[in-house]
Scaffold this active site. Sequence first.
Site, PDB file in Angstrom:
ATOM      1  N   PRO A  88       0.564  -1.411   0.131  1.00 18.75           N
ATOM      2  CA  PRO A  88       0.565   0.220   0.045  1.00 18.75           C
ATOM      3  C   PRO A  88       1.075   1.516   0.328  1.00 18.75           C
ATOM      4  O   PRO A  88       0.126   2.161   0.120  1.00 18.75           O
ATOM      5  CB  PRO A  88      -1.054   0.058   1.866  1.00 18.75           C
ATOM      6  CG  PRO A  88      -0.578  -1.202   2.372  1.00 18.75           C
ATOM      7  CD  PRO A  88       0.641  -2.307   0.907  1.00 18.75           C
ATOM      8  N   GLU A 115       2.372  -8.021   9.008  1.00 18.63           N
ATOM      9  CA  GLU A 115       2.303  -6.260   9.229  1.00 18.63           C
ATOM     10  C   GLU A 115       3.222  -5.610   7.794  1.00 18.63           C
ATOM     11  O   GLU A 115       3.082  -4.321   7.709  1.00 18.63           O
ATOM     12  CB  GLU A 115       2.929  -5.618  10.750  1.00 18.63           C
ATOM     13  CG  GLU A 115       2.177  -6.140  11.196  1.00 18.63           C
ATOM     14  CD  GLU A 115       0.435  -5.265  11.420  1.00 18.63           C
ATOM     15  OE1 GLU A 115       0.857  -4.633  11.102  1.00 18.63           O
ATOM     16  OE2 GLU A 115       0.163  -6.599  10.956  1.00 18.63           O
ATOM     17  N   ARG A 153      -4.643  -7.907 -20.574  1.00 17.09           N
ATOM     18  CA  ARG A 153      -5.323  -7.511 -21.139  1.00 17.09           C
ATOM     19  C   ARG A 153      -4.187  -6.589 -22.383  1.00 17.09           C
ATOM     20  O   ARG A 153      -5.002  -6.224 -23.650  1.00 17.09           O
ATOM     21  CB  ARG A 153      -6.264  -5.992 -20.437  1.00 17.09           C
ATOM     22  CG  ARG A 153      -7.554  -7.192 -19.716  1.00 17.09           C
ATOM     23  CD  ARG A 153      -8.285  -6.777 -19.212  1.00 17.09           C
ATOM     24  NE  ARG A 153      -9.622  -5.945 -20.089  1.00 17.09           N
ATOM     25  CZ  ARG A 153      -9.717  -5.156 -20.295  1.00 17.09           C
ATOM     26  NH1 ARG A 153      -8.588  -3.844 -20.485  1.00 17.09           N
ATOM     27  NH2 ARG A 153     -10.383  -4.633 -21.348  1.00 17.09           N
ATOM     28  N   ASP A 168     -11.605   0.886 -23.420  1.00 16.33           N
ATOM     29  CA  ASP A 168     -11.763   0.662 -21.700  1.00 16.33           C
ATOM     30  C   ASP A 168     -12.235   1.921 -21.570  1.00 16.33           C
ATOM     31  O   ASP A 168     -11.648   3.233 -21.444  1.00 16.33           O
ATOM     32  CB  ASP A 168     -10.531  -0.181 -21.417  1.00 16.33           C
ATOM     33  CG  ASP A 168     -11.108  -1.077 -22.349  1.00 16.33           C
ATOM     34  OD1 ASP A 168     -12.042  -1.744 -22.009  1.00 16.33           O
ATOM     35  OD2 ASP A 168     -10.030  -1.858 -21.691  1.00 16.33           O
TER      36      ASP A 168
HETATM   37  N1  ADE Z   1      -0.631  -4.680   0.515  1.00 23.42           N
HETATM   38  C1  ADE Z   1      -1.485  -4.722   0.989  1.00 23.42           C
HETATM   39  N2  ADE Z   1      -2.415  -3.906   0.973  1.00 23.42           N
HETATM   40  C2  ADE Z   1      -2.006  -3.358  -0.496  1.00 23.42           C
HETATM   41  C3  ADE Z   1      -2.246  -2.964  -1.607  1.00 23.42           C
HETATM   42  N3  ADE Z   1      -3.537  -1.535  -1.606  1.00 23.42           N
HETATM   43  N4  ADE Z   1      -1.900  -2.577  -2.781  1.00 23.42           N
HETATM   44  C4  ADE Z   1      -0.822  -3.561  -2.947  1.00 23.42           C
HETATM   45  N5  ADE Z   1      -0.512  -4.176  -1.749  1.00 23.42           N
HETATM   46  C5  ADE Z   1      -0.979  -4.385  -1.300  1.00 23.42           C
END
Ligand code: ADE
Length: 254
Positions: A88, A115, A153, A168
């Site tokens: 993330p 984590e 794709r 798209d």
């Molecule tokens: N691992 C956990 N959440 C994630 C996300 N939003 N994007 C990529 N990998 C992740």
Amino acid sequence: MQFDVFSLFPEVFPSYLDSSILHRAQEMGRLRVDLHNIRDWATDKHHITDEPPYGGGGGMVMKPEPVFAAVEGILGDPPCCPVILMTPQGELLTQKKANSLVEFSRLAIVAGHYEGIDERVREHLVTEEISIGDYVLTGGELPALVLIDILTRLIPGVLGDPQAAEKDSHASGLLEHPHYTRPENYRGWIVPEVLRSGHHAKIDRWRRNQSLRRTLERRVELLTDFELSEEDIEFLDQLKNAGSSGLDDKPASE
Ligand code: ADE
């Protein structure tokens, strides 16, 4: 295009990879996905892949040795292709980003878990970090599948209609227009007349206007970077002047 996926849960991938377009792409020889279980590279008796963090705090952190051993064992040292960590904290995955990544013939994807992953993996093994959105999932497996899907794709020859990927939502920079198929009348909801007219120029204009309308209503920020034609600007002005009631060419379903 070839992917090497490194995960602690490789068993979650096959059902998705073996369906629909991804399955067909592999049958056609345009896509290859090799799944690698990071645990197989853990050398201790219990195949430990995670430990508590130095400095305390909750959760577990993925150890560096099995991840390095897995990636370097398969791809060499240094790895022969980019190594992407799904996290993330990474760069947000957009259609534009996908268009640049599809230029690579091979990509490695590391799916993080727990984590987090020892920082030395980020610093010395991974070449890119990618996020699929501003939310936190339990692991990088779904994000890895999202990345494989979006790139597949774009591989030439994978979609039946060679222009499908270009049409798209997001590919052109606008959201896509609405689609209809038979029946013409479903519960009294009628397919817009123009789509049944056979008049291709009018259909194109209608679709373009619907794309503009959707983008204005749902993702107005996308219009800032978009090169609008005079006709587009005229239509958007009319829409804004008409207010929320909109114009006549609103699809019947809306
Ligand atoms: N691992 C956990 N959440 C994630 C996300 N939003 N994007 C990529 N990998 C992740």
